[in-house]
Design an enzyme around this catalytic site. Sequence first.
Site, short mmCIF file in Angstrom:
data_model
loop_
_atom_site.label_atom_id
_atom_site.label_comp_id
_atom_site.label_asym_id
_atom_site.label_seq_id
_atom_site.Cartn_x
_atom_site.Cartn_y
_atom_site.Cartn_z
N CYS A 293 0.83 -1.20 0.00
CA CYS A 293 0.00 0.00 0.00
C CYS A 293 0.87 1.26 0.00
CB CYS A 293 -0.99 -0.05 1.17
SG CYS A 293 -2.41 1.06 0.96
N HIS B 117 -3.60 -5.66 1.31
CA HIS B 117 -3.40 -5.97 2.73
C HIS B 117 -3.99 -7.35 3.02
CE1 HIS B 117 -2.03 -2.03 4.06
NE2 HIS B 117 -3.02 -1.45 3.40
#
Length: 481
Positions: free
Chosen positions: A330, A427
């Site tokens: 991310c 994630h």
Amino acid sequence: MPAVMIQGTGSDVGKSLLVAGLCRAARRRGLSVAPFKPQNMSNNAAVTADGGEIGRAQALQARAAGLEPMTDMNPVLLKPESDQGSQVIVQGRRVGTLRARDWFERKPSLMAPVLESFGRLTAAHDLVIVEGAGSPAEVNLRRGDIANMGFARAANVPVVLAGDIDRGGVIAQIVGTQAVIDPEDAAMVAGFLVNKFRGDVRLFDEGYRLIEDRTGWRGYGVVPFFPQAALLPAEDALDLGRPTGQGALTVAWLAFSRVANFDDLDPLKQEPGLTVVMVRPGQPIPAEAGLVILPGTKSTRGDLAFLRAQGWDVDLLAHHRRGGRVLGICGGYQMLGRTVADPQGLEGEPGATEGLGLLDVTTVMHPDKRLTRVEGRHVASGEPLSGYEIHIGATDGPDCARPFAEVDGRPEGAGSPDGRVTGSYLHGMFGSDRFRAAFLRSLGARTSDLAYDARVETVLDSLADHLEAHLDVAGLLALAR
């Protein structure tokens, strides 16, 4: 309303874990139970099925209750972006960024959505177990409170106060809380419990009776320290600070100032073939690291400057020259590229910041936040993986032609030509056992037969057993009204 609330004498007294264990205990009694936290402050968020976000602690509690996470379980979520301001999420949706002073002015108006979400949960379930935030003893925050006694009184929910004996002074914690809160707030407290006891519980009998005598509150038990809590998803980055494992492969992760969604590391720290090390500010990246992970962050450009201030940019280049592997997740993925541009100032001052240049990609921030659960496959191994995306910004460039994964029929992530630097927005992917094993084998690590999700379920059952053995769970649940 069929609810009971666990408040604490301070932060990190174990409220989240207590609520998770009570949810599992209630579920095993055949009750339809749901967790609820009116207000949470965390950069560790979970994505709900309807594309909203809540604190990951409430997602774990939902799992303990046998439910899918819902935005109603945590209607107000604050995600700190700086020391002065936080992104505000209401019922799963971003409503803006507020500085601390502005937040305190707006906070009372959020009682309405909090009670709305709570009402939907109580209408749908036999029981709702509520978690407070911080401590009601912070009486300077009482005006306009929606997290502790303000909520308890508005919703007429009885409170059990949890104290933490592990940090010492639990008698003062509990008796002192009663002394400083308003009598009307104290009247909401039906009892107390003592958490995280180490040693022979009988040695605290006198102290326990003293608390009962001084407060007039009923004690619901003394809970011994539960070491298996370390096997559950971490709620706070500090929970991951102690090196774990004695494996041959060292995995180092960088502790950014605004680190977010660090639960990516939970499955890795349970792998016996790994030694997982947090690199704290001021520390160098260990030369023996085989893999360096740049985790998510709530402020990519801010933490890119933070990274450089620690000298980690130099360490990363040296690590790469030595043949080491790098994974950015991310915000960490965004940092690995050539530039990170934020023309609208969504994460701070408008502008652009030079990236680390380890991937030939660029990122541009835009206001459309991507919140979604995904399933796909890891390109290099072909193994299935699942996870979630929770980010602003889009990343593109030549290295995206070598995607990390394919999700929902599209390429995702990027890889360097030598294959030693990869980035992904996903994630939670290390919770996928087959993918995790394949990824670690590619690093030369010894893999295990760890079934991560099954282990979490086993620990939640053990937690419920632990509470049943040391608390009057039946009496506590009977408080719900």
